[in-house]
Design a protein around this motif. Structure first.
Motif, mmCIF file in Angstrom:
data_model
loop_
_atom_site.group_PDB
_atom_site.id
_atom_site.type_symbol
_atom_site.label_atom_id
_atom_site.label_comp_id
_atom_site.label_asym_id
_atom_site.label_seq_id
_atom_site.Cartn_x
_atom_site.Cartn_y
_atom_site.Cartn_z
ATOM 1 N N PHE A 14 30.933 75.779 -63.723
ATOM 2 C CA PHE A 14 31.357 76.243 -62.845
ATOM 3 C C PHE A 14 30.342 76.681 -61.892
ATOM 4 N N ALA A 15 28.988 76.540 -63.063
ATOM 5 C CA ALA A 15 27.836 76.787 -62.273
ATOM 6 C C ALA A 15 27.254 75.282 -61.564
ATOM 7 N N GLY A 16 27.576 74.227 -61.896
ATOM 8 C CA GLY A 16 27.471 73.236 -61.448
ATOM 9 C C GLY A 16 28.309 72.888 -60.153
ATOM 10 N N ALA A 17 29.544 73.766 -60.303
ATOM 11 C CA ALA A 17 30.336 72.984 -58.702
ATOM 12 C C ALA A 17 29.824 74.237 -58.088
ATOM 13 N N ALA A 18 29.102 75.296 -57.997
ATOM 14 C CA ALA A 18 28.481 75.989 -57.553
ATOM 15 C C ALA A 18 27.469 75.315 -56.894
ATOM 16 N N ARG A 19 26.748 74.810 -57.545
ATOM 17 C CA ARG A 19 25.853 74.184 -56.952
ATOM 18 C C ARG A 19 25.958 72.693 -55.906
ATOM 19 N N ARG A 20 26.855 71.632 -56.537
ATOM 20 C CA ARG A 20 27.548 70.805 -55.935
ATOM 21 C C ARG A 20 28.221 71.029 -54.092
ATOM 22 N N PHE A 21 28.397 72.484 -54.108
ATOM 23 C CA PHE A 21 28.930 72.641 -53.085
ATOM 24 C C PHE A 21 27.808 73.182 -51.826
ATOM 25 N N GLY A 22 26.775 73.564 -52.894
ATOM 26 C CA GLY A 22 25.461 74.461 -52.026
ATOM 27 C C GLY A 22 25.416 75.636 -52.165
ATOM 28 N N PHE A 23 26.622 76.201 -53.494
ATOM 29 C CA PHE A 23 25.723 77.565 -53.890
ATOM 30 C C PHE A 23 25.272 77.199 -54.217
ATOM 31 N N ASN A 24 25.061 78.781 -54.737
ATOM 32 C CA ASN A 24 23.112 79.266 -55.677
ATOM 33 C C ASN A 24 24.266 79.182 -56.926
ATOM 34 N N GLU A 25 23.808 78.558 -58.365
ATOM 35 C CA GLU A 25 24.438 78.349 -59.377
ATOM 36 C C GLU A 25 25.335 79.997 -60.090
ATOM 37 N N LEU A 26 23.843 81.106 -60.031
ATOM 38 C CA LEU A 26 24.511 82.363 -60.134
ATOM 39 C C LEU A 26 26.047 82.752 -60.061
ATOM 40 N N TYR A 27 26.679 82.109 -58.956
ATOM 41 C CA TYR A 27 27.951 82.216 -58.271
ATOM 42 C C TYR A 27 29.169 81.511 -59.263
ATOM 43 N N GLY A 28 28.154 80.454 -59.682
ATOM 44 C CA GLY A 28 29.481 79.582 -60.726
ATOM 45 C C GLY A 28 29.578 80.142 -62.051
ATOM 46 N N TYR A 29 28.328 81.047 -62.909
ATOM 47 C CA TYR A 29 28.438 82.065 -63.666
ATOM 48 C C TYR A 29 29.053 82.281 -64.108
ATOM 49 N N ILE A 30 28.599 83.714 -62.432
ATOM 50 C CA ILE A 30 29.717 84.652 -62.950
ATOM 51 C C ILE A 30 31.469 84.287 -62.604
ATOM 52 N N TYR A 31 31.661 83.564 -61.553
ATOM 53 C CA TYR A 31 32.898 82.162 -61.727
ATOM 54 C C TYR A 31 33.197 82.715 -63.042
ATOM 55 N N GLY A 32 32.448 82.116 -63.910
ATOM 56 C CA GLY A 32 33.381 81.540 -65.632
ATOM 57 C C GLY A 32 33.358 82.232 -66.252
ATOM 58 N N VAL A 33 32.294 83.379 -65.719
ATOM 59 C CA VAL A 33 32.422 84.628 -66.614
ATOM 60 C C VAL A 33 33.532 85.409 -66.979
ATOM 61 N N LEU A 34 33.869 85.254 -65.648
ATOM 62 C CA LEU A 34 35.049 86.381 -65.445
ATOM 63 C C LEU A 34 36.568 85.599 -64.690
ATOM 64 N N PHE A 35 36.489 84.222 -65.057
ATOM 65 C CA PHE A 35 37.679 83.120 -65.333
ATOM 66 C C PHE A 35 37.839 83.332 -66.797
#
Length: 173
Positions: A14-35
């Motif tokens: 999810f961190a990588g996906a966030a980066r690929r779509f132009g978001f901060n990787e933190l969003y991906g880590y948070i999403y992954g934790v909550l997922f």
């Protein structure tokens, strides 16, 4: 070690996906934790799990809530806010990238229309060739917009069912 490694893989995805779509990787880590969480988590729990500061996580959660990646939950008798990830593919797609793709489609249409207006009154082989290229691109752009609108407006199950029906009817030909 298998469980922790599996969690790490999902969070990194999810961190990588966030980066690929132009978001901060933190969003991906948070999403992954909550997922992966079986219960909604508090700001403090999310910060502790991701290793990011409370302020960074708080800012990220506000943005993620605004675009629909997470939902804030209040528990009766508890002043803390808790969060859970939206797990529907439709919600993730819309929040993460459908909006950006739609913006690009609309910007493309506006620029192509502007370019066509600039060609008004122009004659000759080059002008006609450019007109044809722009007209072709406008048709493809309109098709992309129709497809994206369909994906946004319909539930995942309906999209998948229609896609499968198309694939199956294509196989029968």
């Amino acid at each position: 070690m298998g469980i922790e490694e599996a969690k790490k893989i999902v969070m990194e995805h999810f961190a990588g996906a966030a980066r690929r779509f132009g978001f901060n990787e933190l969003y991906g880590y948070i999403y992954g934790v909550l997922f992966l969480a079986s219960e909604p988590m508090s700001l403090g729990e999310i910060a502790e799990t991701t290793g990011y500061s409370l302020s960074h996580v708080s800012t990220a959660l506000k943005f993620m809530e605004r675009i629909g990646l997470v939902v804030r939950i209040k528990k009766p008798g508890d002043k803390k806010a808790y969060y859970r990830a939206t797990k529907l593919l439709r919600d993730w797609r819309q929040a993460a990238y459908y909006g950006k793709i739609m913006e690009d489609i609309q910007q493309t249409r506006a620029n192509l229309e502007r370019a066509l207006r600039e060609l008004e009154g122009e004659e000759g082989e080059e002008a006609e060739s450019i007109r044809e290229s722009i007209t072709f691109a406008m048709g493809r752009n309109a098709l992309a917009e129709r497809i994206l609108k369909f994906l946004i407006e319909h539930e995942d199950e309906e999209v998948l069912e229609r896609l499968l029906n198309c694939l199956e009817s294509d196989e029968k030909r």
